[in-house]
Design an enzyme around this catalytic site. Structure first.
Site, PDB file in Angstrom:
ATOM      1  N   ASP A 196      64.449  20.998   4.044  1.00 21.38           N
ATOM      2  CA  ASP A 196      65.443  20.997   5.138  1.00 21.38           C
ATOM      3  C   ASP A 196      64.856  20.914   6.556  1.00 21.38           C
ATOM      4  O   ASP A 196      65.269  21.674   7.446  1.00 21.38           O
ATOM      5  CB  ASP A 196      66.336  22.244   5.027  1.00 21.38           C
ATOM      6  CG  ASP A 196      67.137  22.304   3.732  1.00 21.38           C
ATOM      7  OD1 ASP A 196      67.001  21.382   2.902  1.00 21.38           O
ATOM      8  OD2 ASP A 196      67.893  23.276   3.546  1.00 21.38           O
TER       9      ASP A 196
ATOM     10  N   LYS B  61      71.617  18.456  -1.004  1.00 24.24           N
ATOM     11  CA  LYS B  61      72.210  19.643  -1.623  1.00 24.24           C
ATOM     12  C   LYS B  61      73.258  20.217  -0.687  1.00 24.24           C
ATOM     13  O   LYS B  61      73.227  19.972   0.524  1.00 24.24           O
ATOM     14  CB  LYS B  61      71.134  20.680  -1.935  1.00 24.24           C
ATOM     15  CG  LYS B  61      70.401  21.162  -0.702  1.00 24.24           C
ATOM     16  CD  LYS B  61      69.286  22.110  -1.057  1.00 24.24           C
ATOM     17  CE  LYS B  61      68.579  22.608   0.186  1.00 24.24           C
ATOM     18  NZ  LYS B  61      69.420  23.360   1.125  1.00 24.24           N
TER      19      LYS B  61
ATOM     20  N   CYS C 110      66.586  28.874   2.343  1.00 21.37           N
ATOM     21  CA  CYS C 110      66.378  27.776   1.387  1.00 21.37           C
ATOM     22  C   CYS C 110      64.982  27.761   0.773  1.00 21.37           C
ATOM     23  O   CYS C 110      64.837  27.430  -0.404  1.00 21.37           O
ATOM     24  CB  CYS C 110      66.747  26.448   2.035  1.00 21.37           C
ATOM     25  SG  CYS C 110      68.536  26.343   2.311  1.00 21.37           S
TER      26      CYS C 110
HETATM   27  C1  VGL Z   1      69.821  26.954   5.236  1.00 25.08           C
HETATM   28  C2  VGL Z   1      71.466  28.407   5.913  1.00 25.08           C
HETATM   29  C3  VGL Z   1      72.440  27.468   5.618  1.00 25.08           C
HETATM   30  C4  VGL Z   1      68.358  26.691   5.053  1.00 25.08           C
HETATM   31  C5  VGL Z   1      70.785  26.011   4.929  1.00 25.08           C
HETATM   32  O1  VGL Z   1      67.963  25.505   4.991  1.00 25.08           O
HETATM   33  O2  VGL Z   1      67.587  27.680   4.963  1.00 25.08           O
HETATM   34  N1  VGL Z   1      70.171  28.154   5.711  1.00 25.08           N
HETATM   35  N2  VGL Z   1      72.087  26.282   5.122  1.00 25.08           N
END
Ligand code: VGL
Ligand code: ZN
Length: 202
Positions: free
Chosen positions: A12, A110, A155
């Protein structure tokens, strides 16, 4: 010397998780030069991308007046509500422009189902719905994974723990991750990862 049985999984590294983004992780962009450099050491390179419809149930403003960072009960368990982030097709959902993405073998998206969040790259937050990454890695004969990216305590943590439960050897390069750190979530994440036999390396 790329080991063919080891995958680098880059979690991410998107505009919304970097400074200026909707769910900015402090110093989220500081990890990018190291991650770009690391890629040449891995035979298998996977990028993940948080990829939510605007109607996603993890967004506070889709839960009628709830505050971001508050907790609600979902059918699959407790869920933190987030600011709107990583909406499919938005600039915030794009990879950070400095991240080297051309070498990646796989981009795994995702969190694309409105009703369930997906922190882990392996299973959605119901801990049942698979993303397909396990099968991909097994078919590529991967046994060990190295995790980097954002955010350490969400994540990265859930991906690492699921991978360890699935039997992969897991290393998290903490220096190539950054955390959100909500109410002690980073300390809890480190404890959880150590409890699951995950190696935390600098
Ligand atoms: C994430 C919160 C919401 C992350 C993704 O990538 O850690 N955290 N969505
Ligand atoms: Zn998200």
């Amino acid at each position: 010397m790329a080991r063919s049985d080891t995958a680098l999984i880059m979690i991410d590294i998107q505009n919304d998780f970097c400074p200026g983004g909707a769910l900015a992780v402090p110093e989220g962009d500081a990890i990018i030069p190291r991650i770009n450099h690391l890629q040449k050491d891995f035979a298998v390179k996977v990028l993940t991308q948080d990829w939510h419809p605007r109607s996603h149930s993890s967004f506070a403003d889709n839960q009628g007046g709830m505050e971001p960072y508050s907790l609600i009960d979902m059918p699959y368990g407790p869920q933190i509500l987030w600011p709107v982030h990583c909406v499919q097709g938005s600039t915030g959902a794009k990879f950070h422009p400095d991240l080297q993405t051309d070498n990646a073998d796989l981009i795994l998206r995702k969190g694309f189902r409105s009703a369930v969040d997906s922190y882990s790259a392996f299973f959605e937050n119901d801990h049942k719905t698979a993303t397909g990454l396990e099968g991909y890695l097994r078919e590529r004969r991967v046994h060990d994974i190295v995790l980097v990216g954002l955010a350490t305590d969400f994540c990265v943590r859930y991906s690492a723990v699921d991978a360890a439960r699935l039997g992969f050897g897991v290393t998290v390069l903490e220096g190539a991750c950054r955390a959100i750190d909500l109410d002690g979530s980073l300390a809890e994440a480190r404890r959880d990862m150590l409890d699951h036999g995950i190696k935390l390396a600098p």
